[in-house]
Design a protein around this motif. Structure first.
Motif, PDB file in Angstrom:
ATOM      1  N   GLU A  46       0.811  -1.196   0.000  1.00 53.23           N
ATOM      2  CA  GLU A  46       0.000   0.000   0.000  1.00 53.23           C
ATOM      3  C   GLU A  46       0.855   1.260   0.000  1.00 53.23           C
ATOM      4  O   GLU A  46       1.974   1.283   0.519  1.00 53.23           O
ATOM      5  CB  GLU A  46      -0.954   0.022   1.210  1.00 53.23           C
ATOM      6  CG  GLU A  46      -0.281   0.137   2.559  1.00 53.23           C
ATOM      7  CD  GLU A  46      -1.273   0.353   3.688  1.00 53.23           C
ATOM      8  OE1 GLU A  46      -2.493   0.441   3.448  1.00 53.23           O
ATOM      9  OE2 GLU A  46      -0.806   0.439   4.845  1.00 53.23           O
ATOM     10  N   ALA A  61      -0.983   8.976   2.203  1.00 53.01           N
ATOM     11  CA  ALA A  61      -2.165   8.154   2.456  1.00 53.01           C
ATOM     12  C   ALA A  61      -2.903   8.755   3.647  1.00 53.01           C
ATOM     13  O   ALA A  61      -2.293   9.317   4.563  1.00 53.01           O
ATOM     14  CB  ALA A  61      -1.746   6.720   2.765  1.00 53.01           C
ATOM     15  N   ASP A  62      -4.224   8.628   3.635  1.00 53.27           N
ATOM     16  CA  ASP A  62      -5.011   9.179   4.734  1.00 53.27           C
ATOM     17  C   ASP A  62      -4.592   8.600   6.081  1.00 53.27           C
ATOM     18  O   ASP A  62      -4.648   9.282   7.109  1.00 53.27           O
ATOM     19  CB  ASP A  62      -6.495   8.901   4.496  1.00 53.27           C
ATOM     20  CG  ASP A  62      -7.074   9.753   3.378  1.00 53.27           C
ATOM     21  OD1 ASP A  62      -8.147   9.401   2.867  1.00 53.27           O
ATOM     22  OD2 ASP A  62      -6.445  10.766   3.015  1.00 53.27           O
ATOM     23  N   SER A  63      -4.165   7.350   6.067  1.00 57.13           N
ATOM     24  CA  SER A  63      -3.837   6.672   7.318  1.00 57.13           C
ATOM     25  C   SER A  63      -2.585   7.232   8.003  1.00 57.13           C
ATOM     26  O   SER A  63      -2.376   6.990   9.195  1.00 57.13           O
ATOM     27  CB  SER A  63      -3.646   5.173   7.073  1.00 57.13           C
ATOM     28  OG  SER A  63      -2.621   4.955   6.123  1.00 57.13           O
ATOM     29  N   VAL A  64      -1.766   7.973   7.248  1.00 60.75           N
ATOM     30  CA  VAL A  64      -0.525   8.504   7.837  1.00 60.75           C
ATOM     31  C   VAL A  64      -0.475  10.023   7.837  1.00 60.75           C
ATOM     32  O   VAL A  64       0.459  10.611   8.392  1.00 60.75           O
ATOM     33  CB  VAL A  64       0.725   7.943   7.116  1.00 60.75           C
ATOM     34  CG1 VAL A  64       0.689   6.425   7.074  1.00 60.75           C
ATOM     35  CG2 VAL A  64       0.878   8.526   5.716  1.00 60.75           C
ATOM     36  N   LYS A  65      -1.463  10.653   7.237  1.00 61.13           N
ATOM     37  CA  LYS A  65      -1.470  12.107   7.128  1.00 61.13           C
ATOM     38  C   LYS A  65      -1.430  12.732   8.519  1.00 61.13           C
ATOM     39  O   LYS A  65      -2.177  12.345   9.410  1.00 61.13           O
ATOM     40  CB  LYS A  65      -2.717  12.547   6.368  1.00 61.13           C
ATOM     41  CG  LYS A  65      -2.593  13.849   5.630  1.00 61.13           C
ATOM     42  CD  LYS A  65      -3.793  14.066   4.723  1.00 61.13           C
ATOM     43  CE  LYS A  65      -3.778  13.141   3.537  1.00 61.13           C
ATOM     44  NZ  LYS A  65      -4.896  13.411   2.593  1.00 61.13           N
ATOM     45  N   ARG A  67       0.988  12.447  10.574  1.00 59.65           N
ATOM     46  CA  ARG A  67       1.948  11.707  11.420  1.00 59.65           C
ATOM     47  C   ARG A  67       3.275  11.479  10.713  1.00 59.65           C
ATOM     48  O   ARG A  67       4.327  11.461  11.344  1.00 59.65           O
ATOM     49  CB  ARG A  67       1.372  10.345  11.822  1.00 59.65           C
ATOM     50  CG  ARG A  67       0.082  10.429  12.617  1.00 59.65           C
ATOM     51  CD  ARG A  67      -0.325   9.053  13.154  1.00 59.65           C
ATOM     52  NE  ARG A  67      -0.596   8.096  12.098  1.00 59.65           N
ATOM     53  CZ  ARG A  67       0.027   6.916  11.971  1.00 59.65           C
ATOM     54  NH1 ARG A  67       0.973   6.568  12.836  1.00 59.65           N
ATOM     55  NH2 ARG A  67      -0.291   6.095  10.986  1.00 59.65           N
ATOM     56  N   LYS A  87       1.837   3.604  15.299  1.00 58.14           N
ATOM     57  CA  LYS A  87       0.799   2.720  15.801  1.00 58.14           C
ATOM     58  C   LYS A  87       1.147   1.281  15.424  1.00 58.14           C
ATOM     59  O   LYS A  87       1.847   1.058  14.434  1.00 58.14           O
ATOM     60  CB  LYS A  87      -0.547   3.085  15.175  1.00 58.14           C
ATOM     61  CG  LYS A  87      -0.966   4.530  15.365  1.00 58.14           C
ATOM     62  CD  LYS A  87      -2.249   4.821  14.611  1.00 58.14           C
ATOM     63  CE  LYS A  87      -2.679   6.271  14.769  1.00 58.14           C
ATOM     64  NZ  LYS A  87      -3.935   6.566  14.032  1.00 58.14           N
ATOM     65  N   GLU A  89      -0.531  -0.757  13.841  1.00 52.52           N
ATOM     66  CA  GLU A  89      -0.953  -1.013  12.460  1.00 52.52           C
ATOM     67  C   GLU A  89       0.002  -0.436  11.416  1.00 52.52           C
ATOM     68  O   GLU A  89      -0.173  -0.665  10.213  1.00 52.52           O
ATOM     69  CB  GLU A  89      -2.378  -0.485  12.214  1.00 52.52           C
ATOM     70  CG  GLU A  89      -2.610   0.944  12.627  1.00 52.52           C
ATOM     71  CD  GLU A  89      -3.216   1.061  14.016  1.00 52.52           C
ATOM     72  OE1 GLU A  89      -2.775   0.324  14.941  1.00 52.52           O
ATOM     73  OE2 GLU A  89      -4.141   1.891  14.180  1.00 52.52           O
ATOM     74  N   ASP A  90       1.010   0.311  11.836  1.00 56.49           N
ATOM     75  CA  ASP A  90       2.053   0.769  10.926  1.00 56.49           C
ATOM     76  C   ASP A  90       3.120  -0.299  10.699  1.00 56.49           C
ATOM     77  O   ASP A  90       4.016  -0.116   9.877  1.00 56.49           O
ATOM     78  CB  ASP A  90       2.724   2.033  11.473  1.00 56.49           C
ATOM     79  CG  ASP A  90       1.784   3.222  11.535  1.00 56.49           C
ATOM     80  OD1 ASP A  90       1.829   3.963  12.538  1.00 56.49           O
ATOM     81  OD2 ASP A  90       1.004   3.419  10.577  1.00 56.49           O
TER      82      ASP A  90
END
Length: 124
Positions: A46, A61-65, A67, A87, A89-90
């Motif tokens: 991803e 990606a939205d999941s890391v924006k 951070r 996190k 999940e990273d």
């Protein structure tokens, strides 16, 4: 033919930080858009972040924006990924990728060169 070597991965507790580096050789680094992707066990690769060849445009990606931050140093042929507030999940293998003549992409297909990856593990 560019070669990419990632470094900086490791084990970190949740909430911690890591800085990944990608060293490029054998190509015209300053003309490449660069990206970071990741792949967790049993999951698809991803997109994480990308940066244009000038460094003026970045994508996340939205999941890391908020951070993670991608940056590059064209004088040193390097690209970086600063990862904060990590996190569990990273957790994944993180790959550096180079795109010739492009502006960066969230999809892996446009990238021409890939590194071997560096493992990031975030414990809870």
């Amino acid at each position: 033919q560019a070669q990419l070597i990632e470094s900086g991965g490791g084990l970190v507790q949740a909430g911690g930080s890591l800085r990944l580096s990608c060293a490029a050789s054998g190509g015209t680094f300053s003309s490449y858009a660069m990206g970071w992707f990741r792949q967790a066990p049993g999951k698809e690769r991803e997109f994480v972040a990308a940066i244009s060849w000038t460094g003026r445009t970045t994508y996340y990606a939205d999941s890391v924006k908020g951070r993670f931050a991608i940056s590059r140093d064209n004088a040193k042929n390097m690209v970086f990924l600063q990862m904060n507030s990590l996190k569990p999940e990273d957790t994944a293998v993180y790959y550096c990728a180079a795109q010739r003549g492009g502006g960066g992409s969230a999809y892996p297909e446009p990238y021409d060169y890939w590194g071997q990856g560096t493992q990031v593990t975030v414990s809870s």
